[in-house]
Design a protein around this motif. Structure first.
Motif, PDB file in Angstrom:
ATOM      1  N   ASN A  78       0.823  -1.211   0.000  1.00  0.00           N
ATOM      2  CA  ASN A  78       0.000   0.000   0.000  1.00  0.00           C
ATOM      3  C   ASN A  78       0.856   1.260   0.000  1.00  0.00           C
ATOM      4  O   ASN A  78       0.485   2.271  -0.609  1.00  0.00           O
ATOM      5  N   THR A  79       2.008   1.214   0.663  1.00  0.00           N
ATOM      6  CA  THR A  79       2.933   2.350   0.621  1.00  0.00           C
ATOM      7  C   THR A  79       3.435   2.587  -0.802  1.00  0.00           C
ATOM      8  O   THR A  79       3.557   3.735  -1.248  1.00  0.00           O
ATOM      9  N   LEU A  80       3.704   1.509  -1.538  1.00  0.00           N
ATOM     10  CA  LEU A  80       4.127   1.652  -2.930  1.00  0.00           C
ATOM     11  C   LEU A  80       3.003   2.250  -3.776  1.00  0.00           C
ATOM     12  O   LEU A  80       3.257   3.077  -4.663  1.00  0.00           O
ATOM     13  N   ARG A  81       1.765   1.837  -3.509  1.00  0.00           N
ATOM     14  CA  ARG A  81       0.624   2.434  -4.224  1.00  0.00           C
ATOM     15  C   ARG A  81       0.564   3.945  -3.970  1.00  0.00           C
ATOM     16  O   ARG A  81       0.327   4.735  -4.890  1.00  0.00           O
ATOM     17  N   GLN A  82       0.755   4.321  -2.721  1.00  0.00           N
ATOM     18  CA  GLN A  82       0.721   5.740  -2.369  1.00  0.00           C
ATOM     19  C   GLN A  82       1.821   6.503  -3.106  1.00  0.00           C
ATOM     20  O   GLN A  82       1.603   7.620  -3.592  1.00  0.00           O
ATOM     21  N   SER A  83       2.997   5.910  -3.198  1.00  0.00           N
ATOM     22  CA  SER A  83       4.093   6.552  -3.921  1.00  0.00           C
ATOM     23  C   SER A  83       3.746   6.751  -5.393  1.00  0.00           C
ATOM     24  O   SER A  83       4.036   7.805  -5.980  1.00  0.00           O
ATOM     25  N   ILE A  84       3.113   5.742  -5.996  1.00  0.00           N
ATOM     26  CA  ILE A  84       2.703   5.863  -7.404  1.00  0.00           C
ATOM     27  C   ILE A  84       1.698   6.986  -7.582  1.00  0.00           C
ATOM     28  O   ILE A  84       1.807   7.816  -8.500  1.00  0.00           O
ATOM     29  N   LEU A  85       0.692   7.028  -6.703  1.00  0.00           N
ATOM     30  CA  LEU A  85      -0.339   8.058  -6.820  1.00  0.00           C
ATOM     31  C   LEU A  85       0.249   9.453  -6.645  1.00  0.00           C
ATOM     32  O   LEU A  85      -0.096  10.381  -7.385  1.00  0.00           O
ATOM     33  N   GLN A  86       1.149   9.609  -5.695  1.00  0.00           N
ATOM     34  CA  GLN A  86       1.773  10.912  -5.486  1.00  0.00           C
ATOM     35  C   GLN A  86       2.636  11.303  -6.678  1.00  0.00           C
ATOM     36  O   GLN A  86       2.690  12.477  -7.070  1.00  0.00           O
ATOM     37  N   ALA A  87       3.319  10.306  -7.271  1.00  0.00           N
ATOM     38  CA  ALA A  87       4.149  10.599  -8.444  1.00  0.00           C
ATOM     39  C   ALA A  87       3.289  11.053  -9.615  1.00  0.00           C
ATOM     40  O   ALA A  87       3.647  11.995 -10.341  1.00  0.00           O
ATOM     41  N   CYS A  88       2.155  10.404  -9.818  1.00  0.00           N
ATOM     42  CA  CYS A  88       1.256  10.796 -10.909  1.00  0.00           C
ATOM     43  C   CYS A  88       0.704  12.198 -10.676  1.00  0.00           C
ATOM     44  O   CYS A  88       0.616  13.006 -11.615  1.00  0.00           O
ATOM     45  N   LYS A  89       0.337  12.514  -9.429  1.00  0.00           N
ATOM     46  CA  LYS A  89      -0.160  13.856  -9.117  1.00  0.00           C
ATOM     47  C   LYS A  89       0.918  14.904  -9.365  1.00  0.00           C
ATOM     48  O   LYS A  89       0.650  15.977  -9.914  1.00  0.00           O
ATOM     49  N   SER A  90       2.144  14.587  -8.944  1.00  0.00           N
ATOM     50  CA  SER A  90       3.245  15.546  -9.101  1.00  0.00           C
ATOM     51  C   SER A  90       3.609  15.761 -10.563  1.00  0.00           C
ATOM     52  O   SER A  90       4.143  16.820 -10.926  1.00  0.00           O
ATOM     53  N   ALA A  91       3.320  14.752 -11.411  1.00  0.00           N
ATOM     54  CA  ALA A  91       3.741  14.816 -12.808  1.00  0.00           C
ATOM     55  C   ALA A  91       2.821  15.659 -13.676  1.00  0.00           C
ATOM     56  O   ALA A  91       3.246  16.176 -14.721  1.00  0.00           O
ATOM     57  N   LYS A  92       1.569  15.799 -13.280  1.00  0.00           N
ATOM     58  CA  LYS A  92       0.568  16.431 -14.143  1.00  0.00           C
ATOM     59  C   LYS A  92       0.957  17.852 -14.525  1.00  0.00           C
ATOM     60  O   LYS A  92       1.265  18.676 -13.676  1.00  0.00           O
TER      61      LYS A  92
END
Length: 466
Positions: A78-92
């Motif tokens: 779940n921590t890895l999922r959170q990292s992915i979601l934050q990376a996608c948000k930061s990339a937009k």
């Protein structure tokens, strides 16, 4: 900045996942993995007035990125999922050279993740986004990954700093050439069966299970053996494995302690390993030992004559771009490359190694596997390793995870037909085509990073915080 660097703009980005059940339990460090999920990031970029798509894939492996004792396997995924979601948000909406964008994404994720998150886990999402961007940018430049890195279309010279000049980066990248074959180093799990009589039969699965079967079917002569941090038990395990390796020609061995040894116990293990006569051939073939100490102390531990009788490399401690240089200054002689830790970091460490060698120093990279199952994940990781000169790479995802789980039959058929040099589709499930211990992958010689064209992730499960 490289004159070949492409400026891009991120138009859209999304993340999905597919469930994966391991065909065999995989024990490493202090955990056993039986199930997890594979993550995918899809990105759309604009450059030079045109739109291009990119895709990346990585298995979300429990308790490797994050080994905090209060975290379960599910917690760490779940921590890895959170990292992915934050990376996608930061990339937009970000724009500029690819390396510049990826630096901004990584900085943004580190700021947004809980402060207690290990840097290795926080960096997982940014690494996935980076790989998807590499795929899209190589398609935009109409080049394969080797040529893209060689020409530095990503703008990596921007990452220059103390100990790594723009000139060193340019010289290192310009030395990259295509390579379409690689030796496989098979992972011998901590409790993996050695002989067929020790193995439980699998249902609807005709792949090898025991180490002896793997060797007979593939001709593999390079092995990575997992240690558990107990001197007596580890030496007994090595002595049990040794007879199987006795008649291997061109034997190569690496040992991986997965952070399990204390600073006091490790020299005792080394002494036993050096003095046990039945381990002579294995010992003579051992190239290095991987990450014996916990990441919390490894980059503060100077390698002495007691601990450095064999070259040591970092793996879990390689959680930022300067970690290898820091470790090397303490006597560690190498670092692993894994696409889940950042392809750009692997390229930069390749440039460091080239510089160290040019000055007459010992330094090297090793290709290690974060359970890359066949498909895009394995293809991207293999190309990265080949680009940075890896001679033999660890491969375990095809053995423990299995073949393209979560993919449709249509997708599996397209991938195995397009890459018949890399995969064998004749069995119950697609498998790596390993011949005399080697794989071939020239079918990946196309624009992009790892041949993502056969994948359709539109119907996969959207990644959510759980």
């Amino acid at each position: 900045m490289s004159e070949n660097s492409l400026d891009i703009r991120i138009v859209s980005i999304s993340a999905t996942e597919r469930a994966v059940s391991m065909r065999l339990p995989f024990q490493f460090g202090d955990t056993v993995v039986t199930e997890t999920a594979e993550a995918f990031v899809a990105v759309k970029i604009e450059t030079r007035g045109k739109i291009f798509n990119g895709l990346s894939a990585q298995l979300m492996v429990p308790r490797w990125f994050d080994k905090r004792p209060d975290q379960t396997n599910a917690d760490t995924v779940n921590t890895l999922r959170q990292s992915i979601l934050q990376a996608c948000k930061s990339a937009k909406g970000l724009s500029g050279p690819t390396a510049h964008i990826c630096t901004a994404i990584n900085t943004g994720v580190l700021e947004k993740m809980p402060k207690v998150t290990p840097a290795l886990a926080a960096g997982f999402g940014p690494a996935l986004v980076e790989m998807a961007l590499i795929d899209a940018v190589c398609q935009a430049a109409e080049c394969n990954f080797f040529d893209g890195a060689h020409q530095d279309i990503f703008g990596l010279t921007e990452r220059a700093g103390p100990g790594l000049s723009e000139r060193m980066i340019s010289q290192g990248l310009s030395s990259i050439r295509p390579k379409w074959t690689m030796q496989i180093r098979h992972t011998v799990g901590a409790d993996a069966p050695l002989y067929p009589a020790d193995a439980e039969p699998l249902v609807n699965d005709d792949g090898p299970v025991a180490l002896q079967d793997v060797m007979d079917r593939t001709g593999i002569s390079a092995f990575k053996i997992k240690l558990k941090g107990n001197v007596d038990n580890d030496l007994k395990r090595l002595m049990a494995i040794a007879p199987l390796l006795e008649h291997c020609k061109n034997l190569a061995v690496t040992l991986d302690a997965n952070e399990q040894y204390s600073a006091d116990a490790f020299p005792v293990f080394l002494k036993g390993f050096q003095s046990t006569s039945t381990l002579a051939k294995m010992r003579d073939a051992t190239l290095f030992i991987e990450q014996p100490f916990a990441r919390e102390i490894a980059l503060e531990t100077e390698i002495s004559n007691d601990t450095g009788t064999l070259p040591l490399i970092i793996d879990e401690s390689d959680d930022h771009d300067g970690s290898f240089a820091q470790a090397w200054s303490l006597g560690w002689r190498g670092t692993s490359v894994k696409s889940c830790k950042s392809v750009f970091r692997a390229l930069l460490n390749f440039c460091r190694v080239q510089h160290f060698k040019s000055e007459g120093h010992e330094a090297f990279l090793s290709g290690e596997d974060l359970t890359c199952q066949p498909g895009l994940c394995l293809q991207q990781d293999t190309l990265m390793g080949a680009a940075v000169g890896i001679v033999h790479t660890e491969r375990n995802g095809h053995h423990f995870a299995g073949g393209m789980q979560g993919a449709s039959n249509k997708e599996i058929s397209q991938i195995t037909q397009r890459h018949s040099d890399l995969y064998d589709a004749s069995g119950a499930r697609p498998a790596l085509r390993i011949d005399s211990g080697h794989i071939k992958f020239e079918s990946l010689n196309e624009p992009g990073f790892g041949s993502s064209r056969s994948l359709d992730v539109s119907n996969d499960t959207q990644i959510l915080n759980k």
